[in-house]
Design a protein around this motif. Structure first.
Motif, mmCIF file in Angstrom:
data_model
loop_
_atom_site.group_PDB
_atom_site.id
_atom_site.type_symbol
_atom_site.label_atom_id
_atom_site.label_comp_id
_atom_site.label_asym_id
_atom_site.label_seq_id
_atom_site.Cartn_x
_atom_site.Cartn_y
_atom_site.Cartn_z
ATOM 1 N N SER A 1 1.027 -1.210 -0.086
ATOM 2 C CA SER A 1 -0.045 -0.002 0.399
ATOM 3 C C SER A 1 0.857 1.644 -0.013
ATOM 4 C CB SER A 1 -0.823 -0.408 1.416
ATOM 5 O OG SER A 1 -1.953 -1.125 1.237
ATOM 6 N N PRO B 1 -0.831 4.028 -8.447
ATOM 7 C CA PRO B 1 -1.361 3.110 -7.746
ATOM 8 C C PRO B 1 -1.479 2.431 -8.890
ATOM 9 C CG PRO B 1 -2.631 4.517 -7.023
ATOM 10 C CD PRO B 1 -2.045 5.320 -7.990
ATOM 11 N N TYR B 2 -1.247 0.697 -9.480
ATOM 12 C CA TYR B 2 -1.376 -0.073 -9.955
ATOM 13 C C TYR B 2 -2.958 -1.138 -9.873
ATOM 14 C CZ TYR B 2 1.017 -4.025 -7.426
ATOM 15 O OH TYR B 2 0.798 -4.480 -6.809
ATOM 16 N N SER B 3 -3.143 -1.519 -8.639
ATOM 17 C CA SER B 3 -4.333 -2.026 -7.974
ATOM 18 C C SER B 3 -4.650 -1.387 -7.038
ATOM 19 C CB SER B 3 -3.454 -3.651 -8.060
ATOM 20 O OG SER B 3 -4.095 -4.589 -7.659
ATOM 21 N N ALA B 4 -4.793 -1.843 -6.106
ATOM 22 C CA ALA B 4 -6.214 -1.686 -4.535
ATOM 23 C C ALA B 4 -5.588 -2.903 -3.614
ATOM 24 C CB ALA B 4 -7.120 -1.003 -5.287
ATOM 25 N N ASP C 1 -9.681 1.186 2.063
ATOM 26 C CA ASP C 1 -9.461 0.838 0.997
ATOM 27 C C ASP C 1 -8.335 1.041 0.589
ATOM 28 O OD1 ASP C 1 -11.703 -1.513 -0.671
ATOM 29 O OD2 ASP C 1 -12.815 0.265 -0.898
ATOM 30 N N SER C 2 -7.324 0.698 -0.128
ATOM 31 C CA SER C 2 -6.072 1.524 -0.308
ATOM 32 C C SER C 2 -4.935 1.272 -1.451
ATOM 33 C CB SER C 2 -5.028 0.663 0.610
ATOM 34 O OG SER C 2 -3.936 1.341 0.544
ATOM 35 N N GLY C 3 -4.232 1.843 -2.637
ATOM 36 C CA GLY C 3 -4.196 1.994 -3.654
ATOM 37 C C GLY C 3 -2.533 1.211 -3.409
ATOM 38 N N LEU D 1 -11.344 -2.853 -9.786
ATOM 39 C CA LEU D 1 -10.763 -2.393 -8.839
ATOM 40 C C LEU D 1 -11.749 -1.305 -8.601
ATOM 41 C CD1 LEU D 1 -7.748 -1.306 -11.145
ATOM 42 C CD2 LEU D 1 -7.761 -2.765 -8.979
ATOM 43 N N VAL E 1 -10.427 4.160 -5.057
ATOM 44 C CA VAL E 1 -9.207 4.284 -5.666
ATOM 45 C C VAL E 1 -8.947 4.743 -6.934
ATOM 46 C CG1 VAL E 1 -6.883 3.333 -5.973
ATOM 47 C CG2 VAL E 1 -8.329 2.662 -4.247
ATOM 48 N N PHE E 2 -9.723 3.896 -8.403
ATOM 49 C CA PHE E 2 -9.910 4.550 -9.103
ATOM 50 C C PHE E 2 -11.079 4.703 -9.757
ATOM 51 C CE2 PHE E 2 -6.643 1.321 -8.492
ATOM 52 C CZ PHE E 2 -6.049 1.180 -8.858
#
Length: 265
Positions: free
Chosen positions: A104, A118-121, A214-216, A257, A261-262
């Motif tokens: 994270s 961020p590429y994911s979460a 919810d964390s990137g 996602l 975050v996104f």
């Protein structure tokens, strides 16, 4: 004559200093391209993000993301298997070029490493059996709570649940085993880990009691690597926009996602 020698020594010293400075500024991106391999540290033991399949091969959304990154960079992928707690130390020791391992993005970590966009979460939650009444951090007072060491949920739970007895495990696999075998009944982790626990111990009926964050997640690099960071940031941005990273996430996690975050394109 003396002034000529002095000038020559000064010029030589300047050239040596320039060489040293140039070497110091050399970016890891060029080293990776020259080696033809990118070493990616991944903690194998985080269900859905990184784990071993039936053939004992690494798989998961982080593994697929790492493979896609290496392919687009035009180099081979070398997975460096690590524990969760060793993610940043492995990077700092230069035993890996980057970390792609459910890490994270936090202000505290950003003091010592660089993150990509961020590429994911990852969703962090507190879970317990259905018949246990827990609605907030205050309800954890005097209770034993399991979690994985050196994670964002470790930081948050330690800060917010000061009255709880926190049991720290080295990786998600060990945490899951501890919950399944009854060593702890409450844990702070992810929906995927909760699902794995319910699969292994269906009679326990674990459910989410409350969401923590919810964390990137960021591709993690050592500081002072501007060229590498610029390329990876561009790669992430492109593959978020074209949907490839969302498709990888959905393949393993069964959902898009999170919009927290996104934002949808």
């Amino acid at each position: 004559m003396k002034s000529t020698r002095t000038f020559a020594r000064t010029a030589l010293a300047a050239l040596m200093l320039a060489g040293i400075t140039q070497a110091a500024l050399a970016d890891q991106f060029d080293d990776i391209k020259k080696a033809g391999t990118i070493r990616v540290a991944i903690a194998i033991g985080t269900p859905l993000f990184s784990y071993t399949d039936a053939n004992m091969q690494p798989t998961g959304s982080d593994v697929d993301a790492a493979a896609e990154l290496a392919k687009d960079l035009g180099v081979k992928l070398e997975i460096v298997p690590i524990t969760t707690a060793a993610r940043i130390p492995t990077l700092q020791a230069r035993r890996a070029d980057v970390v792609i391992s459910a890490l994270s993005i936090t202000e505290e970590r950003a003091k010592v490493v660089d993150f990509s966009v961020p590429y994911s979460a990852i969703t962090i939650l507190v879970s317990a059996p259905k018949d246990m009444k827990i609605a907030n951090y205050a309800d954890l007072n005097g209770k034993r709570v399991g979690l994985t060491r050196a994670t964002t949920n470790d930081t948050i739970t330690t800060r917010e649940a000061k009255g709880a007895e926190i049991m720290r495990y080295e990786d998600d696999a060990t945490l899951i085993t501890s919950v399944v075998t009854g060593q702890v009944d409450i844990f702070s982790s992810t929906p995927s880990n909760m699902g794995e626990i319910n699969k292994r111990a269906p009679g326990k009926n674990f459910e989410m009691k409350f969401s923590q964050l919810d964390s990137g997640l960021g591709v993690t690099m050592n500081k002072g690597e501007p060229k590498l960071k610029e390329w990876i940031d561009g790669w992430v941005t492109t593959n978020i926009k074209n949907g490839k990273l969302n498709a990888i996430y959905k393949k393993y996690h069964g959902r898009d996602l999170p919009t927290t975050v996104f934002k949808p394109a």
